[in-house]
Design an enzyme around this catalytic site. Structure first.
Site, short mmCIF file in Angstrom:
data_model
loop_
_atom_site.label_atom_id
_atom_site.label_comp_id
_atom_site.label_asym_id
_atom_site.label_seq_id
_atom_site.Cartn_x
_atom_site.Cartn_y
_atom_site.Cartn_z
N CYS A 131 0.86 -1.26 -0.02
CA CYS A 131 -0.29 0.04 -0.03
C CYS A 131 0.95 1.20 -0.03
O CYS A 131 1.51 1.68 0.97
CB CYS A 131 -1.04 0.09 0.99
N CYS A 134 -0.32 4.22 2.04
CA CYS A 134 -0.34 3.89 3.52
C CYS A 134 0.97 4.30 4.07
O CYS A 134 1.39 5.00 4.90
CB CYS A 134 -0.62 2.45 4.01
N ASP A 135 2.24 3.84 3.12
CA ASP A 135 3.42 3.74 3.71
C ASP A 135 4.48 4.53 2.96
O ASP A 135 5.49 4.46 3.32
CB ASP A 135 3.87 2.10 3.57
#
Ligand code: NAP
Length: 306
Positions: A131, A134-135
């Protein structure tokens, strides 16, 4: 006879449990062998509203579970093997056991596909992720790689150029599967370097963190090493809806089809929430929002059918 059975314990499942719990429906949450949710396998979550300092994924999931049980949700660690419609109700089968319920909320998520390389599981959250949203922000001014050649890979690679010093786009063929507009956008970005006809064969680590990948050229068999800090795997997801085969309509990739602007499915009384029905957003917050909608829709369905 249960009022609501919720299958799955990710953000969608727990949110549905909180809402149906607060509606006094005493939801039964079937959790499988262990508590689920992709956040249980991530480290820090920085984009879930309400946590300006970030929160660890497993901790966020524990809070959700605590909140759901506080409002009367019951959890059983049973894996659902099938769901059948029986007149206006459902039989939910877990191996040898069976439950009867008036409504079902399916929130079983989707598993990101991985390459199946040795040591993969231990690296998730330590330089291996699925992701970018997300990261991505954790990898500023360092080289990273995206594996895959579809829309997700192109979208993630383009997004990562906001942070990374360089993004290798490693694809097993010499042309992208992605739509032309996404492919053009990625390939015209000077921070993105395509690595064609190539398969990652090994993740190389330093003190448990990703350090480099070993890449094999499938045409020449040449092997190279690419130094980087994180690998974003974007080779598709597998929605966990196989146990509903024959009951619920799914699309060509196996995602449950929701009716427009709601979580209803083609089966009355069965609602789908989160990544099992969403291949576009796949975020904790959108899954939670979907869980809320499914709970409200189940509550209305029960009231209408009283
Ligand atoms: P996808 O279209 O199925 O692409 C998966 C990619 O991973 C393909 O390029 C495939 O290679 C590669 N791949 C699969 N298994 C592999 C393996 N074992 N090793 C190496 N490479 C492997 O998946 P996706 O990109 O996640 O997209 C899924 C759906 O969501 C699509 O319908 C897509 O259009 C949609 N989507 C849309 C958007 C958007 O419109 N904004 C964004 C993301 C996704 P091959 O090409 O060789 O098969």
């Amino acid at each position: 006879m249960e009022k609501v059975i919720i299958i799955g314990t990710g953000c969608a499942g727990w949110t549905a449990a909180i809402y149906t719990g607060r509606a006094n429906l005493s939801p039964l949450v079937l959790a499988g062998d262990q508590l689920g949710g992709q956040l249980t396998t991530t480290t820090e979550v920085e984009n879930y509203p309400g946590f300006p300092q970030g929160i660890m994924g497993p901790e966020l999931m524990m809070h959700m579970q605590e909140q759901a049980t506080k409002f009367g949700a019951r959890v059983e660690y049973k894996k659902v093997t099938s769901v059948e419609k029986n007149g206006s109700t459902f039989n939910v089968t877990c191996g040898e056991g069976q439950y009867e319920t008036e409504t079902v909320i399916v929130a079983t998520g989707a598993d990101p596909r991985h390459l199946g390389i040795d040591g993969e599981e231990k690296l998730i959250g330590h330089g291996l992720t699925s992701c970018a949203t997300c990261d991505g922000a954790f990898y500023r001014d360092v080289p990273v790689a995206v594996i895959g050649g579809g829309d997700s890979a192109c979208e993630e690679a383009t997004f990562l150029t906001k942070f990374a010093s360089k993004v290798y786009l490693i694809h097993r063929r010499d042309e992208l599967r992605a739509s032309k507009i996404m492919a053009d956008r990625a390939l015209s970005n000077e921070k993105i370097e395509p690595v064609w006809d190539s398969q990652v064969t090994e993740y190389l680590t330093d003190d448990g963190e990703m350090r480099a990948v070993k890449v094999s050229n499938l045409k020449t068999n040449d092997e190279t090493e690419i130094e980087l800090k994180c690998v974003f795997v974007a080779i598709g997801h597998v929605p966990n809806a196989q146990f509903l085969e024959g009951l619920v309509e799914t699309d060509e990739n196996g995602y449950i089809v929701q009716k427009p602007s709601c979580t209803k499915t083609n089966v009355e009384g069965l609602f789908a929430a989160g990544d099992v029905a969403d291949h576009v957003y796949r975020q904790a917050i959108t899954a939670a929002g979907d869980g809320c909608r499914a709970a409200l829709e189940a509550e209305r369905y029960l009231a209408d059918n009283e």
